[in-house]
Design a protein around this motif. Structure first.
Motif, PDB file in Angstrom:
ATOM      1  N   SER A  80       0.831  -1.196   0.000  1.00  0.00           N
ATOM      2  CA  SER A  80       0.000   0.000   0.000  1.00  0.00           C
ATOM      3  C   SER A  80       0.866   1.248   0.000  1.00  0.00           C
ATOM      4  O   SER A  80       1.995   1.240   0.493  1.00  0.00           O
ATOM      5  N   GLY A  81       0.311   2.295  -0.593  1.00  0.00           N
ATOM      6  CA  GLY A  81       1.039   3.558  -0.663  1.00  0.00           C
ATOM      7  C   GLY A  81       0.237   4.609  -1.388  1.00  0.00           C
ATOM      8  O   GLY A  81      -0.925   4.410  -1.724  1.00  0.00           O
ATOM      9  N   THR A  82       0.880   5.738  -1.628  1.00  0.00           N
ATOM     10  CA  THR A  82       0.216   6.856  -2.285  1.00  0.00           C
ATOM     11  C   THR A  82       0.905   7.173  -3.605  1.00  0.00           C
ATOM     12  O   THR A  82       2.087   6.874  -3.799  1.00  0.00           O
ATOM     13  N   ARG A  86      -2.194  12.991 -13.062  1.00  0.00           N
ATOM     14  CA  ARG A  86      -2.978  14.085 -13.647  1.00  0.00           C
ATOM     15  C   ARG A  86      -3.614  14.972 -12.574  1.00  0.00           C
ATOM     16  O   ARG A  86      -4.786  15.334 -12.661  1.00  0.00           O
ATOM     17  N   GLY A  87      -2.850  15.282 -11.518  1.00  0.00           N
ATOM     18  CA  GLY A  87      -3.306  16.184 -10.471  1.00  0.00           C
ATOM     19  C   GLY A  87      -4.165  15.554  -9.393  1.00  0.00           C
ATOM     20  O   GLY A  87      -4.551  16.228  -8.446  1.00  0.00           O
ATOM     21  N   GLU A  88      -4.500  14.279  -9.512  1.00  0.00           N
ATOM     22  CA  GLU A  88      -5.291  13.602  -8.486  1.00  0.00           C
ATOM     23  C   GLU A  88      -4.361  12.771  -7.601  1.00  0.00           C
ATOM     24  O   GLU A  88      -3.406  12.176  -8.093  1.00  0.00           O
ATOM     25  N   MET A  89      -4.664  12.735  -6.295  1.00  0.00           N
ATOM     26  CA  MET A  89      -3.891  11.951  -5.329  1.00  0.00           C
ATOM     27  C   MET A  89      -4.645  10.669  -4.993  1.00  0.00           C
ATOM     28  O   MET A  89      -5.863  10.703  -4.790  1.00  0.00           O
ATOM     29  N   PHE A  90      -3.915   9.549  -4.933  1.00  0.00           N
ATOM     30  CA  PHE A  90      -4.510   8.251  -4.656  1.00  0.00           C
ATOM     31  C   PHE A  90      -3.811   7.585  -3.480  1.00  0.00           C
ATOM     32  O   PHE A  90      -2.607   7.742  -3.295  1.00  0.00           O
ATOM     33  N   THR A  91      -4.569   6.833  -2.706  1.00  0.00           N
ATOM     34  CA  THR A  91      -4.044   5.907  -1.715  1.00  0.00           C
ATOM     35  C   THR A  91      -4.488   4.533  -2.174  1.00  0.00           C
ATOM     36  O   THR A  91      -5.687   4.292  -2.345  1.00  0.00           O
ATOM     37  N   SER A  92      -3.528   3.649  -2.425  1.00  0.00           N
ATOM     38  CA  SER A  92      -3.844   2.334  -2.976  1.00  0.00           C
ATOM     39  C   SER A  92      -3.477   1.210  -2.025  1.00  0.00           C
ATOM     40  O   SER A  92      -2.501   1.311  -1.279  1.00  0.00           O
ATOM     41  N   VAL A  93      -4.263   0.144  -2.099  1.00  0.00           N
ATOM     42  CA  VAL A  93      -3.928  -1.128  -1.474  1.00  0.00           C
ATOM     43  C   VAL A  93      -3.979  -2.163  -2.589  1.00  0.00           C
ATOM     44  O   VAL A  93      -5.039  -2.385  -3.192  1.00  0.00           O
ATOM     45  N   ASP A  94      -2.820  -2.758  -2.882  1.00  0.00           N
ATOM     46  CA  ASP A  94      -2.724  -3.808  -3.890  1.00  0.00           C
ATOM     47  C   ASP A  94      -2.739  -5.150  -3.166  1.00  0.00           C
ATOM     48  O   ASP A  94      -1.924  -5.377  -2.263  1.00  0.00           O
ATOM     49  N   HIS A 164       6.033   0.428  -4.043  1.00  0.00           N
ATOM     50  CA  HIS A 164       7.013   0.394  -5.132  1.00  0.00           C
ATOM     51  C   HIS A 164       7.494   1.757  -5.616  1.00  0.00           C
ATOM     52  O   HIS A 164       8.415   1.824  -6.415  1.00  0.00           O
ATOM     53  N   LEU A 165       6.900   2.833  -5.156  1.00  0.00           N
ATOM     54  CA  LEU A 165       7.347   4.159  -5.580  1.00  0.00           C
ATOM     55  C   LEU A 165       8.061   4.849  -4.424  1.00  0.00           C
ATOM     56  O   LEU A 165       7.425   5.451  -3.569  1.00  0.00           O
TER      57      LEU A 165
END
Length: 189
Positions: A80-82, A86-94, A164-165
């Protein structure tokens, strides 16, 4: 500061009869200067879908491989990470499933236009190739996870892999990292 959008993905570690993992080379757009990285098949969980349903749908769309969601078993790892796009912020859980396959022939005819434009190619990788990858392999820590899974050791709890980022830019390769169990992730229904 833009509001963060929550995004869950369901991904599959597909392994063939000689213990090679299927990855695709895709254009990573979530960074200042886009570059290619290697990913496992899978993608976003649609509203109303379970992780299992999303993973099965993604396999059908991306690879032409049809399975029942119940064939996937438990989630074996998460990351998980952020990130921003294109200007939008995401918080993801893979969330990652492990699945052995035989005679899988990749059929990308079910991909949408964006997937076709950002996917370069599919290849089967042995674990030593993951360790020496010159390009980013997602998720980080994949070689150690694959060593565990290929020995038949499915974790009792999903293993938590690093995001990963890295904050300093896209320099991490497929090198090993310490594997940590985590509490199971519950997808909001």
């Amino acid at each position: 500061m833009p509001e963060r959008i929550s995004r869950s993905t369901a991904r599959v570690l597909l392994v063939d009869s000689v213990d090679r993992l299927l990855l695709y080379r895709g254009l990573l757009l979530q960074v200042e200067k886009p570059f290619y990285a290697w990913f496992t098949p899978g993608g976003a969980v649609d509203p109303g879908e379970t992780l299992h349903q999303a993973a099965a749908r993604e396999l059908r769309e991306e690879l032409g491989y049809v399975i029942a969601p119940s064939a996937l078993g438990p989630v074996v790892a998460t990351s998980s990470g952020t990130w921003s796009l294109r200007g939008e912020m995401f918080t993801s859980v893979d969330s990652y499933f492990f699945l052995r396959v035989s005679d899988l022939k990749v059929d990308t005819s079910g991909m949408d236009d964006e997937e076709r434009q950002t996917t370069d190619r599919f290849e089967w990788w042995a674990v030593p190739q993951l360790r020496s990858a010159a390009e980013l392999v997602v998720p980080a820590g994949l070689p150690a996870l694959m060593d565990l899974l290929l020995q038949g050791n499915l974790p009792a709890q999903p293993i938590e892999l690093p995001w990963h980022l890295p904050s300093t830019g896209p320099r991490r390769t497929g090198s090993d990292v310490a594997l940590q169990p985590r509490k199971p992730y519950s997808h909001p229904s």
